[in-house]
Write a protein that holds these residues in place. Structure first.
Motif, PDB file in Angstrom:
ATOM      1  N   LYS A  52      16.175   4.188  26.507  1.00 28.24           N
ATOM      2  CA  LYS A  52      17.344   3.163  26.335  1.00 28.24           C
ATOM      3  C   LYS A  52      17.858   2.627  27.807  1.00 28.24           C
ATOM      4  N   THR A  53      18.240   1.509  27.557  1.00 32.70           N
ATOM      5  CA  THR A  53      18.924   0.833  28.752  1.00 32.70           C
ATOM      6  C   THR A  53      20.144   1.396  28.920  1.00 32.70           C
ATOM      7  N   PRO A  54      20.580   1.105  30.195  1.00 32.37           N
ATOM      8  CA  PRO A  54      22.056   1.468  30.632  1.00 32.37           C
ATOM      9  C   PRO A  54      23.064   1.102  29.259  1.00 32.37           C
ATOM     10  N   LYS A  55      22.799   0.160  28.795  1.00 31.11           N
ATOM     11  CA  LYS A  55      23.776  -0.255  27.687  1.00 31.11           C
ATOM     12  C   LYS A  55      23.623   0.167  26.301  1.00 31.11           C
ATOM     13  N   ASP A  56      22.604   1.474  26.393  1.00 32.54           N
ATOM     14  CA  ASP A  56      22.520   2.149  25.163  1.00 32.54           C
ATOM     15  C   ASP A  56      21.783   1.552  24.075  1.00 32.54           C
ATOM     16  N   LEU A  81      17.578   5.648  30.288  1.00 36.51           N
ATOM     17  CA  LEU A  81      17.935   6.785  29.612  1.00 36.51           C
ATOM     18  C   LEU A  81      16.707   7.499  28.900  1.00 36.51           C
ATOM     19  N   LEU A  82      15.929   8.437  28.982  1.00 32.00           N
ATOM     20  CA  LEU A  82      14.928   9.057  28.047  1.00 32.00           C
ATOM     21  C   LEU A  82      15.629  10.014  27.104  1.00 32.00           C
ATOM     22  N   GLN A  83      15.187   9.619  26.012  1.00 30.44           N
ATOM     23  CA  GLN A  83      15.610  10.978  24.868  1.00 30.44           C
ATOM     24  C   GLN A  83      14.428  11.429  24.172  1.00 30.44           C
ATOM     25  N   VAL A  84      14.308  12.716  23.716  1.00 33.47           N
ATOM     26  CA  VAL A  84      13.423  13.338  23.134  1.00 33.47           C
ATOM     27  C   VAL A  84      13.807  14.314  22.287  1.00 33.47           C
ATOM     28  N   SER A  85      13.540  13.975  20.904  1.00 34.09           N
ATOM     29  CA  SER A  85      14.405  14.869  19.993  1.00 34.09           C
ATOM     30  C   SER A  85      13.021  15.376  18.707  1.00 34.09           C
ATOM     31  N   PHE A  86      13.468  16.485  18.127  1.00 37.55           N
ATOM     32  CA  PHE A  86      12.669  16.856  17.149  1.00 37.55           C
ATOM     33  C   PHE A  86      13.477  17.798  16.203  1.00 37.55           C
ATOM     34  N   TYR A  92      16.726  16.321  24.103  1.00 39.05           N
ATOM     35  CA  TYR A  92      16.505  16.518  25.447  1.00 39.05           C
ATOM     36  C   TYR A  92      16.913  14.864  26.143  1.00 39.05           C
ATOM     37  N   GLU A  93      17.776  14.904  26.711  1.00 39.55           N
ATOM     38  CA  GLU A  93      18.236  13.721  27.770  1.00 39.55           C
ATOM     39  C   GLU A  93      18.003  13.615  29.194  1.00 39.55           C
ATOM     40  N   LYS A  94      17.566  12.628  29.694  1.00 39.23           N
ATOM     41  CA  LYS A  94      17.582  12.413  31.285  1.00 39.23           C
ATOM     42  C   LYS A  94      17.636  10.879  31.739  1.00 39.23           C
ATOM     43  N   TYR A 318      17.661  39.239  37.835  1.00 42.32           N
ATOM     44  CA  TYR A 318      18.518  38.116  37.406  1.00 42.32           C
ATOM     45  C   TYR A 318      17.480  36.656  37.572  1.00 42.32           C
ATOM     46  N   SER A 319      17.874  35.980  36.653  1.00 41.51           N
ATOM     47  CA  SER A 319      16.971  34.670  36.660  1.00 41.51           C
ATOM     48  C   SER A 319      17.794  33.706  36.005  1.00 41.51           C
ATOM     49  N   THR A 320      17.739  32.465  36.837  1.00 42.32           N
ATOM     50  CA  THR A 320      18.468  31.071  36.136  1.00 42.32           C
ATOM     51  C   THR A 320      17.698  29.876  36.426  1.00 42.32           C
ATOM     52  N   SER A 321      18.102  28.823  35.660  1.00 40.37           N
ATOM     53  CA  SER A 321      17.708  27.605  36.011  1.00 40.37           C
ATOM     54  C   SER A 321      18.808  26.700  36.312  1.00 40.37           C
ATOM     55  N   ILE A 322      18.684  25.952  37.388  1.00 42.53           N
ATOM     56  CA  ILE A 322      19.907  25.124  37.744  1.00 42.53           C
ATOM     57  C   ILE A 322      19.770  23.574  37.742  1.00 42.53           C
ATOM     58  N   LYS A 323      19.996  22.960  36.556  1.00 40.78           N
ATOM     59  CA  LYS A 323      19.724  21.606  36.397  1.00 40.78           C
ATOM     60  C   LYS A 323      18.307  21.127  36.148  1.00 40.78           C
ATOM     61  N   ASN A 324      17.637  21.965  35.614  1.00 45.17           N
ATOM     62  CA  ASN A 324      16.056  22.060  35.175  1.00 45.17           C
ATOM     63  C   ASN A 324      15.127  21.567  36.611  1.00 45.17           C
TER      64      ASN A 324
END
Length: 911
Positions: A52-56, A81-86, A92-94, A318-324
């Motif tokens: 998508k463009t910035p204007k959605d 804006l990249l969107q992936v869905s299933f 997923y959005e990025k 301990y394990s974590t992921s920060i902002k992928n």
């Protein structure tokens, strides 16, 4: 300890390469990536991809192909804006800035937790599925009682075996455990099996995981690591779980412990602590036995360390992921073990020079060991084209050993020699190792650069002593006495760098070129001082048995590889040229300066075929070079047991081993049957083996005293050693799915040459084995398991003057477990092992029976019970070993007939 200038140099080199190879992006107008299920780690076909463009407003849209891949072309420069869905997964959005040909790499989608409105009726899932590098078990097909641990579920899987805390599936030792693709307690497999609840599990996946480099570059180098991935149920991906337990066994023995785990998205935290002086692990517990025919029959039926021990441990993860972008994994562990053991050995020699000779040994040992360790691993992905990683591990351990040994050698029933030996040692060791790497994708698809640095340092200091009195009934030497002390020190430092580039040569093929350099420094000093009666102290150096050397080893390797990857076939041929330089500067036992060079071509071939759904064929062909170890090159005399002297050999050469294997896995989704076939063979060139001299009064090596009947051994190179094994196993449903039955056939053969009294002797060992097992599958409340593994072995000697041998062994187990709906739990475990007599060695057998009764209260969270272990008082750690020189029975006493009263509480909350 860590050398600061050394660290500064390492960091400087790393950033030099980082700056030198950093590449600016070139303008392109395409976007691509691959979509995966984060739990199963499989690609997702037909996932929706929208840009998508910035204007959605939607600019481009597509769906992923059968391999989960997508590509959007003819895009203009700008922000999107990249969107992936299933369906069933969290979208997923990025936000991305497109000014280059952009490869998003792997995009991971997580399953949505189901609400009430989302519940649908599902068909019964297949119990076993083969998916490329993954063997997947559906947990619903292997029911376990409510409140069971992951270990109970694993014991039901076909081809699974739990042995001394290690998990082995289809002959492969699992190296690490993941939960939904993320680490859980690092490599501590036994912690994961004990702490994770079976109710958490949706699927169990056994993955032949590609190397990190192959996952990033897309070039399959053929390297695999066996990994267990626990796919959790969607509704249990967030929450906490844990348990507390305590056991008392009169008089004065107890165990207590607890664990807790927290899951919250990509963040998970776990802690555990245990104390146990019930004698080493779980005395009397019987390991789960494999239906794989080629697996050796377990003779020992005890878990934990051999002997009677008191164990304490604690750990955290301990394990974590920060902002992928930043992944953090860390663990800390502490352990302390104090063990007392009483062991016996009965040995029958095989070669003609030893005809009529046997050896009997009794020993007592006290051992104490404590250890701290911690590690951290960071992975940083600022964008899809650059990945950084850094890891560091540190540990410190302290060990103490005090042992007493008495040994007697008999010749035709008459005493030939005796030894009374006492050894004492204590040491403090520290270890540190680190790794840093950078991986980069260039604008051209498939072109990558990987740089890795490795460094480590190990030190050990301590004191030890040897006191022994040795008598000989024949020959000029009738008695030898030793009373010696030393303060050994060992230090080693290793550093290395590797550089790898890959280049795509076609849609489904790629090339790989690499260079690796390793530098190792080892320094050892062990000066033995003899007791001097005149001075009353230890002040006389024994140069023959002392060692003082410095060894530098340099390894250079140039490697190349080609990879072809289609939907049904993967081929990965690799070729390396390796050079090893060894510089040895020795002061004791004699001054020696040697420079050795070893080199050779190392080919490797990996072929994986998927001829049809549910079937996998894997072929591996490899050659490896092994240089002698530092201790093998030092001609230092080891007299820790004067009846069995050992000495190094500075003239050793590098050895080569050649391995070939074929593995076939087949799953019938309609019947739920799973079968496995395996063949493996090995051939060694210049293998390092033993050159043995049996003292006859006239054949002592120069400069040594070798009494009649004593044995002197040093390593030498011999070609011709070989082995082969083949097995077949199958597991399928019977009685309309209410039971699962497994059976297998196996054959193994080995040829082992060695020199004895300057004569080349050899032993051929052939073993045939059959396995059968039954596991109930009709109820979660009732579990029935039965296993039988008979084996027949033959030992043939090259010398016709020496008798050949054959023996039979049998191992069987029956296990029953019942959970009533009212909260009562009854279980019993019966195991039988038998080893027939061979020549003068007698037979031995054991019948171990354990039983327990428990009552579950408060919604089955609290459990109170009593357990009886080794009711028939036959528990011991007994083993039979076969070598080219002898057949040996050994036995170590364990804690017997322990009655226990237990209390445990489990808690969990998911949502």
């Amino acid at each position: 300890m860590v050398n600061t200038p050394y660290m500064r140099l390492t960091i400087s080199i790393f950033f030099f390469f980082l700056v030198t190879f950093w590449c600016q992006a070139q303008q392109t107008y395409s976007l691509k990536g691959t979509v995966y299920d984060s739990a199963s780690r499989e690609s997702l076909p037909f996932a929706n991809v929208v840009l998508k463009t910035p204007k959605d407003s939607v600019l481009k849209a597509t769906v992923t192909d059968s391999l989960g891949r997508f590509k959007l072309d003819q895009l203009t420069k700008g922000d999107y804006l990249l969107q992936v869905s299933f369906i069933g997964f969290t979208p997923y959005e990025k936000s991305i800035e497109l000014n280059d040909q952009l490869d998003m790499g792997a995009i991971w989608l997580s399953e949505k937790p189901m609400g009430l409105a989302d519940v649908t009726i599902e068909a019964e899932a297949e119990p076993v599925v083969v998916k490329e590098d993954t063997l997947e078990f559906n947990a619903r097909s292997y029911p376990v009682p409510e409140g069971a641990e992951l270990e109970e579920l694993l014991k039901k899987l076909p081809g699974a075996e739990i042995k001394d805390g290690a998990l082995i599936i289809n002959g492969k030792r699992i190296e690490k455990v993941l939960v939904d693709g993320k680490p859980f307690f690092s490599t501590q497999i036994n912690v994961a099996m004990k702490d994770l609840p079976a109710d958490l599990v949706k699927k169990i996946q056994v993955i032949d995981e590609k190397s990190e480099e192959a996952q990033f570059t897309g070039h399959d180098d053929g390297k695999r690591t066996p990994v267990l991935n626990v796919v959790s149920k969607p509704e249990k991906k967030k929450g906490y779980f844990g348990s507390l337990s305590s056991t008392y066994s009169p008089p004065g023995r107890a165990s207590t412990g607890g664990n807790a785990g927290i899951f919250k998205g990509d963040t998970r935290f776990g802690i555990n602590a245990r104390y146990n002086n019930l004698g080493g692990g779980s005395p009397g517990a019987v390991m789960a036995m494999s239906d794989m025919g080629s697996e050796s029959i377990p003779v020992s039926i005890s878990e934990g360390s051999s002997g009677i021990s008191t164990d304490k441990s604690a750990g955290a993860s301990y394990s974590t992921s920060i902002k992928n972008k930043l992944d953090i994994n860390s663990t800390f562990s502490w352990s302390n073990s104090e063990t007392v053991s009483s062991s016996s050995i009965s040995r029958k020699y095989l070669q003609a020079v030893d005809k009529g000779r046997t050896y009997e040994q009794q020993s007592e040992r006290e051992n104490s060991r404590s250890r701290y360790s911690g590690n951290i691993k960071l992975r940083y992905k600022p964008n899809d084209n650059n990945h950084f990683s850094f890891s560091q591990y540190v540990s410190q351990s302290q060990a103490f050993t005090n042992s007493d040994l008495e040994g007697i050698t008999f010749q035709e029933g008459k005493v030939l020699n005796t030894t009374e030996n006492r050894n004492y040692s204590n040491s403090i060791s520290t270890a540190w190792r680190g790794q840093a790497s950078w991986r980069h994708k260039f604008s051209k698809e498939g072109r990558t650069l990987s740089i890795a640095l490795n460094f480590s340092e190990n030190t050990s200091e301590g004191q030890d002593s040897v006191r022994s009195v040795n008598t000989f009934t024949d020959g000029a030497i009738t008695e030898q006495r030793f009373d010696q002390v030393s303060s050994p020190t060992d230090r080693s430092r290793n550093s290395g760098i590797s550089v790898t580039v890959t280049e795509k040569t076609g849609e489904k093929s790629s090339l790989r070129f690499g260079y690796q350099y390793t530098h190792s420094l080892s320094q050892t000093e062990r000066l033995l001082l003899d007791y001097t009666p005149s001075s009353g102290g230890y002040d006389e150096l024994d140069p023959l048995r002392s060692s003082d050397f410095s060894l530098v080893q340099t390894v250079q390797e140039f490697n190349s590889g080609y990879s072809v990857n289609t939907k049904k076939l993967r081929i990965s041929p690799n070729l390396s040229y390796e050079t090893i330089l060894i510089n040895n500067d020795q002061t004791y036992p004699r001054e020696v300066q040697t420079n050795k060079r070893f080199s050779g071509l190392i080919p490797r071939l990996s072929i994986i075929s998927y001829p049809k759904e549910g079937k996998q064929i894997r072929v591996n062909l490899s050659r490896s070079m092994k240089a002698p170890r530092a201790t093998q090159l030092q001609d230092v005399l080891d007299n820790s047991n004067p009846l069995f002297l050992r000495q190094g050999n500075p003239d050793l050469k590098a050895g080569f081993s050649n391995h070939f294997s074929v593995n076939l896995h087949n799953v019938n989704s309609e019947t739920g049957a799973y079968s496995s076939m395996r063949f493996a063979s090995s051939l060694w060139e210049n293998a390092i083996t033993n050159y043995t001299i049996v003292g006859d009064g006239s054949n002592a090596p120069e400069g040594l005293d070798l009494p009649i009947g004593a044995r002197y051994t040093r390593p030498v190179n011999i070609s011709g050693a070989k082995s082969l094994s083949a097995d077949y196993s199958k597991n399928h449903k019977v009685l309309k799915g209410k039971m699962r039955m497994g059976y297998g056939l196996g054959l193994s053969h080995s040829y082992s040459p060695q020199f004895i009294n300057e004569s080349l002797q050899s032993v051929r060992t052939t073993s045939y084995n059959v396995s059968m097992n039954f596991t109930s599958n009709f109820s979660k409340e009732v579990t029935l398991q039965m296993t039988a593994l008979p084996r027949y072995s033959r030992v043939r000697n090259s010398n016709p003057e020496q008798d050949n041998s054959s023996y039979f062994s049998w191992s069987g187990q029956f296990r029953a477990h019942w959970n009533s709906k009212k909260g009562y739990v009854l279980s019993t475990n019966v195991a039988y092992t038998y080893n027939s007599g061979v020549n003068e060695l007698g037979s031995f057998s054991r019948f171990i029976w354990n039983a327990s009764v428990k009552r579950q209260l408060f919604k089955k969270k609290l459990s109170v019970g009593v357990t009886a272990n080794d009711i028939l008082r036959q528990l011991s750690d007994q083993n039979r070993n076969v070598s080219s020189e002898y057949i040996q029975n050994s036995s170590t006493e364990l804690l017997r007939q322990v009655f226990r009263f237990s209390l445990s509480y489990r808690f969990s909350k998911f949502g």
